[in-house]
Design an enzyme around this catalytic site. Sequence first.
Site, PDB file in Angstrom:
ATOM      1  N   LYS A   1       0.851  -1.207   0.000  1.00  0.00           N
ATOM      2  CA  LYS A   1       0.000   0.000   0.000  1.00  0.00           C
ATOM      3  C   LYS A   1       0.883   1.251   0.000  1.00  0.00           C
ATOM      4  O   LYS A   1       0.645   2.195  -0.749  1.00  0.00           O
ATOM      5  CB  LYS A   1      -0.925  -0.008   1.226  1.00  0.00           C
ATOM      6  CG  LYS A   1      -2.036  -1.061   1.134  1.00  0.00           C
ATOM      7  CD  LYS A   1      -2.804  -1.238   2.451  1.00  0.00           C
ATOM      8  CE  LYS A   1      -3.803  -2.381   2.349  1.00  0.00           C
ATOM      9  NZ  LYS A   1      -4.596  -2.608   3.558  1.00  0.00           N
TER      10      LYS A   1
ATOM     11  N   GLN B   1      -4.442  -1.629   9.854  1.00  0.00           N
ATOM     12  CA  GLN B   1      -4.428  -2.949   9.227  1.00  0.00           C
ATOM     13  C   GLN B   1      -4.994  -4.011  10.161  1.00  0.00           C
ATOM     14  O   GLN B   1      -4.641  -4.069  11.343  1.00  0.00           O
ATOM     15  CB  GLN B   1      -2.983  -3.306   8.807  1.00  0.00           C
ATOM     16  CG  GLN B   1      -2.860  -4.555   7.951  1.00  0.00           C
ATOM     17  CD  GLN B   1      -3.488  -4.423   6.568  1.00  0.00           C
ATOM     18  OE1 GLN B   1      -3.656  -3.339   6.036  1.00  0.00           O
ATOM     19  NE2 GLN B   1      -3.855  -5.540   5.975  1.00  0.00           N
TER      20      GLN B   1
ATOM     21  N   ASP C   1     -10.781   2.884   4.266  1.00  0.00           N
ATOM     22  CA  ASP C   1     -11.088   1.450   4.200  1.00  0.00           C
ATOM     23  C   ASP C   1     -12.595   1.223   4.054  1.00  0.00           C
ATOM     24  O   ASP C   1     -13.033   0.105   3.754  1.00  0.00           O
ATOM     25  CB  ASP C   1     -10.631   0.748   5.488  1.00  0.00           C
ATOM     26  CG  ASP C   1      -9.324   0.001   5.318  1.00  0.00           C
ATOM     27  OD1 ASP C   1      -9.031  -0.438   4.194  1.00  0.00           O
ATOM     28  OD2 ASP C   1      -8.607  -0.140   6.324  1.00  0.00           O
TER      29      ASP C   1
HETATM   30  N1  GUN Z   1      -6.850  -6.844   6.311  1.00  0.00           N
HETATM   31  C1  GUN Z   1      -7.195  -7.537   5.206  1.00  0.00           C
HETATM   32  N2  GUN Z   1      -7.704  -6.711   4.272  1.00  0.00           N
HETATM   33  C2  GUN Z   1      -7.686  -5.475   4.805  1.00  0.00           C
HETATM   34  C3  GUN Z   1      -8.093  -4.188   4.320  1.00  0.00           C
HETATM   35  O1  GUN Z   1      -8.588  -4.023   3.204  1.00  0.00           O
HETATM   36  N3  GUN Z   1      -7.898  -3.155   5.178  1.00  0.00           N
HETATM   37  C4  GUN Z   1      -7.381  -3.309   6.423  1.00  0.00           C
HETATM   38  N4  GUN Z   1      -7.247  -2.227   7.194  1.00  0.00           N
HETATM   39  N5  GUN Z   1      -7.000  -4.493   6.899  1.00  0.00           N
HETATM   40  C5  GUN Z   1      -7.153  -5.561   6.084  1.00  0.00           C
END
Ligand code: GUN
Length: 294
Positions: A52, A96, A119
């Site tokens: 990311k 995350q 998100d």
């Molecule tokens: N863990 C797995 N997928 C995601 C996501 O799209 N965002 C976040 N914050 N954690 C994740």
Amino acid sequence: MNILDGKLVSAKIKEDIKKEAAAFTAQSGRKPHLVAILVGNDGGSETYVASKMRNCELVGFESTNIRYDVDVTEDELLAKIQEINGDANIDGLIVQLPLPKHIDPERVTEAIDYRKDVDGFHPINLGRMQRNLPCFIPATPYGIMLMLEYYGIETAGKKAVIVGRSNIVGSPMSILLARNSNPGNCTVTVTHSRTANLKEEVQAADIVVAAIGRKHFVTADMVKDGAVVIDVGINREESTETKSGFKLYGDVDYDAVSKKASWITPVPGGVGLMTIVGLLKNTLEAAKGTVYSK
Ligand code: GUN
């Protein structure tokens, strides 16, 4: 069988994002800024957050990764979130998941200002999505919708079966595919661990979204000829075959299912790359104030 090529589509959309980010920066004097909080040392999470951050840099965003040890207190994490909520130079904030067991993910999710919740996990964004109002859409479902749109996949009136009901993928995906929009207008079934006759449910699907987190869970005998198959799985296994030491497997038995599907996403090179695009698009919109005015 045709491939829904995440590499191709994500590269094209990222070019557009890059141009829009440059225009934003020229006009505002600052770059769109995403902050990602990572707690602990989960290998998968480390890889995703690094990707990311790298992609933010590629499209001209500023990115900050804040790391905490696995034993950070919930209060300390919530205090940091409050600080970021009040920082006008930060447009988007993600924490995350998964988090360590002593931290309540619901409290964390609701602590994030919904206007920075790129998100799309905050209940306000979830509710607004269900109503078809401007909001941040969770990155993976958003990326899947962009891919269906890019390839002009017909969805109206189709039967979509989602395997998995997670907050991150299965549940929001069911809302998006059922909404009165394009893509959308599907008749949606959400299946999960307590579903009776799961195989028969999936066999009836024109569109299958596999988001259960189990390697090769969807097998060829479960899929109708000509179905569109979206594989959200990223199951990591140690491997001596790859440089990274890991090999990724989807939730779909690709080799067999691809012989029956009309369209299918590969793993890697499918949905995972589109998730990043969804996140970048949300962050750009957060910076521009086009979803929620600043
Ligand atoms: N863990 C797995 N997928 C995601 C996501 O799209 N965002 C976040 N914050 N954690 C994740």
